[in-house]
Design a protein around this motif. Structure first.
Motif, short mmCIF file in Angstrom:
data_model
loop_
_atom_site.label_atom_id
_atom_site.label_comp_id
_atom_site.label_asym_id
_atom_site.label_seq_id
_atom_site.Cartn_x
_atom_site.Cartn_y
_atom_site.Cartn_z
N ASN A 1 0.91 -1.32 -0.19
CA ASN A 1 0.00 0.31 -0.42
C ASN A 1 0.92 1.61 -0.13
OD1 ASN A 1 -1.45 2.27 2.46
ND2 ASN A 1 -3.06 1.43 0.39
N ILE A 2 1.48 1.21 0.64
CA ILE A 2 2.36 2.25 0.96
C ILE A 2 3.73 2.93 -0.51
CG2 ILE A 2 4.25 3.84 2.26
CD1 ILE A 2 3.79 2.42 5.04
N GLU A 3 4.20 1.75 -0.71
CA GLU A 3 4.91 1.18 -2.03
C GLU A 3 3.85 2.21 -2.74
OE1 GLU A 3 8.22 -1.75 -1.38
OE2 GLU A 3 6.14 -2.56 -2.12
N PHE A 4 2.75 1.95 -3.16
CA PHE A 4 1.97 2.32 -4.15
C PHE A 4 2.18 3.54 -4.62
CE2 PHE A 4 -2.91 3.98 -5.16
CZ PHE A 4 -2.31 4.06 -6.23
N PHE A 5 1.88 4.54 -2.98
CA PHE A 5 1.73 5.83 -3.07
C PHE A 5 3.13 6.27 -3.36
CE2 PHE A 5 -2.32 4.94 -0.76
CZ PHE A 5 -3.02 5.99 -1.23
N ILE A 6 4.68 5.83 -3.55
CA ILE A 6 5.21 5.74 -3.24
C ILE A 6 5.63 6.28 -5.14
CG2 ILE A 6 7.77 5.39 -3.12
CD1 ILE A 6 7.45 4.73 -0.60
N GLY A 7 5.32 5.07 -5.55
CA GLY A 7 4.79 5.37 -7.17
C GLY A 7 4.67 6.30 -7.45
N LEU A 8 3.15 6.64 -6.95
CA LEU A 8 2.01 7.44 -7.15
C LEU A 8 2.51 8.84 -7.15
CD1 LEU A 8 -0.39 7.87 -8.85
CD2 LEU A 8 -1.67 8.26 -6.82
N VAL B 1 -10.45 13.91 -9.73
CA VAL B 1 -10.74 11.89 -10.20
C VAL B 1 -9.55 11.23 -9.94
CG1 VAL B 1 -10.41 10.91 -12.37
CG2 VAL B 1 -10.99 12.97 -12.67
N LEU B 2 -7.95 11.83 -9.33
CA LEU B 2 -7.15 11.23 -8.63
C LEU B 2 -7.79 10.72 -7.18
CD1 LEU B 2 -4.42 9.78 -9.42
CD2 LEU B 2 -3.24 11.64 -8.21
N LEU B 3 -8.03 11.24 -6.68
CA LEU B 3 -8.65 11.15 -5.50
C LEU B 3 -9.91 10.40 -5.80
CD1 LEU B 3 -8.76 14.54 -4.20
CD2 LEU B 3 -7.26 12.83 -3.16
N LYS B 4 -10.56 10.26 -6.44
CA LYS B 4 -11.63 9.07 -6.29
C LYS B 4 -11.24 7.67 -6.33
CE LYS B 4 -15.32 12.12 -7.64
NZ LYS B 4 -16.42 12.39 -8.25
N THR C 1 -8.14 6.50 -5.84
CA THR C 1 -7.24 5.57 -5.33
C THR C 1 -8.15 5.79 -3.92
OG1 THR C 1 -5.95 8.19 -4.83
CG2 THR C 1 -5.63 6.47 -6.81
N SER C 2 -9.04 6.14 -3.71
CA SER C 2 -9.79 6.45 -2.54
C SER C 2 -9.72 5.67 -1.97
CB SER C 2 -10.94 6.82 -2.49
OG SER C 2 -12.05 6.34 -3.05
N PRO C 3 -9.68 4.44 -2.04
CA PRO C 3 -9.72 2.69 -1.80
C PRO C 3 -7.82 2.99 -0.78
CG PRO C 3 -10.65 2.36 -3.26
CD PRO C 3 -10.40 3.54 -3.60
N GLN C 4 -7.22 3.20 -1.53
CA GLN C 4 -5.92 3.05 -1.52
C GLN C 4 -5.86 3.61 0.20
OE1 GLN C 4 -6.72 2.72 -4.30
NE2 GLN C 4 -5.37 0.53 -5.28
N ALA C 5 -6.23 5.18 -0.20
CA ALA C 5 -5.94 6.04 0.86
C ALA C 5 -7.16 5.41 2.28
CB ALA C 5 -6.64 7.23 0.39
N HIS C 6 -7.87 5.13 2.02
CA HIS C 6 -8.63 4.56 3.25
C HIS C 6 -7.61 3.93 3.89
CE1 HIS C 6 -13.11 6.15 1.69
NE2 HIS C 6 -12.19 7.39 2.31
N LEU D 1 -13.55 6.66 -14.61
CA LEU D 1 -12.70 7.81 -14.56
C LEU D 1 -11.20 8.09 -14.51
CD1 LEU D 1 -14.51 8.20 -10.55
CD2 LEU D 1 -14.63 9.77 -12.27
N THR D 2 -10.80 6.65 -14.74
CA THR D 2 -9.65 6.67 -15.17
C THR D 2 -9.28 6.87 -16.65
OG1 THR D 2 -9.31 4.31 -15.71
CG2 THR D 2 -8.74 4.80 -13.40
#
Length: 312
Positions: free
Chosen positions: A49-56, A69-72, A74-79, A123-124
């Motif tokens: 999960n954290i590696e996902f956000f590092i890459g993002l 749109v990006l917030l929507k 990626t919201s599952p990973q953010a939660h 959305l993507t």
């Protein structure tokens, strides 16, 4: 990181090690990605999960036109990231550092007509190509088990239902996925598959299949938490004595009728057909029972004799 762990980059020259320096002369500290590799296993959903956000982060500029749109998408990973952070805070430093009182899970409102469902699914397509490619490529590179883990992406099934008429209804009822029967799980899987193809009254947030009642507990679990906080033996019978003293919970065992002070503290959970107790009531019990007068009044013995840390 664990205590006493050296978090600086070093390189070896002969038999000696020297610290790697930054441009300003300071010792170079491990970056987040290096810390993850040292602390968590490769396929740990928390690490992924954290590696996902590092890459993002490396693909996203400070300002983009379609950040909503990006917030929507990626919201599952953010939660999941916030929930993982909260759990880690409590495990390492104690419940007093919990973010529970400051953060809430937001509710995204969207009409459920076919047009809006297709819009959500597509959305993507509005994202820049490099970000779109990163999202699809990252998902394709992780195992199905990680994708299904709520520690990687947190998903909710929201299914409207009518109140049962037995007292006030909660706006949201949390049901453990594990408590469902095999037939119910199969039906839920069918809903997940077909929801975006039909005009269904279901909102599927992401790629996870677990929703848990994280802050409400059955009596046994509540008693165990209190016991751990007070450092004394505290069982279900003790918990019953305390809740009746506070006029909280069912009038009799198994009853749906709750005592006068139960509001916000105790709720009847239809998923398990039992009363569950909010974490705020458990915290109140710990606070009360640390007072010598309350403890002795309820249990007829001194808490000090049992080694409990008491409040004045």
């Amino acid at each position: 990181m664990r205590e006493n762990k050296n978090i600086y980059y070093r390189k070896r020259r002969g038999k000696r090690f020297f610290y790697v320096k930054n441009a300003d002369g300071t010792n170079r500290i491990w970056e987040l990605g290096k810390c993850l590799k040292e602390e968590l296993k490769e396929n740990d959903p928390v690490r992924v999960n954290i590696e996902f956000f590092i890459g993002l982060r490396n693909h996203v500029e400070h300002s983009i036109d379609n950040d909503k749109v990006l917030l929507k998408v990626t919201s599952p990973q953010a939660h999941a990231c916030i929930i993982n952070y909260e759990k880690n805070l409590i495990e390492r430093f104690g419940r007093e550092f919990s973010l529970r009182g400051q953060l809430r899970i937001p509710i995204f409102v969207s009409p459920l007509d076919p047009g809006h469902i297709r819009e959500h699914r597509d959305l993507t397509k509005d994202l820049p190509k490099d970000i779109h490619d990163y999202l699809t490529g990252f998902k394709g590179g992780i195992s199905p088990n990680v994708q299904r883990s709520s520690a990687y992406a947190y998903k909710l099934y929201l299914i409207p239902y009518s109140g049962n008429g037995n007292g006030p209804d909660m706006a949201v009822t949390f049901v453990k996925y594990e408590s469902l029967t095999a037939e119910m799980k199969n039906h839920l899987s069918e809903i997940s598959t077909n929801a975006l193809e039909e005009n269904a009254v279901v909102v599927v947030k992401s790629e996870v299949q677990e929703v848990s009642n994280r802050e409400r507990f059955l009596p046994k679990a509540a008693a165990e938490i209190i016991s751990g906080e007070l450092k004394v033996k505290f069982g279900v019978n003790d918990f019953t004595v305390y809740r009746k003293y506070k006029q909280v919970g069912p009038v009799t065992g198994g009853s749906r009728v709750l005592m006068n002070n139960s509001k916000s503290f105790c709720f009847y959970d239809d998923a398990v057909n039992k009363c569950v107790y909010d974490r705020s009531f458990i915290d109140l019990a710990v606070k009360d029972l640390r007072k010598e007068g309350v403890y002795k009044k309820l249990f007829g013995k001194s808490a000090k004799d049992r080694g409990m840390c008491l409040d004045e």
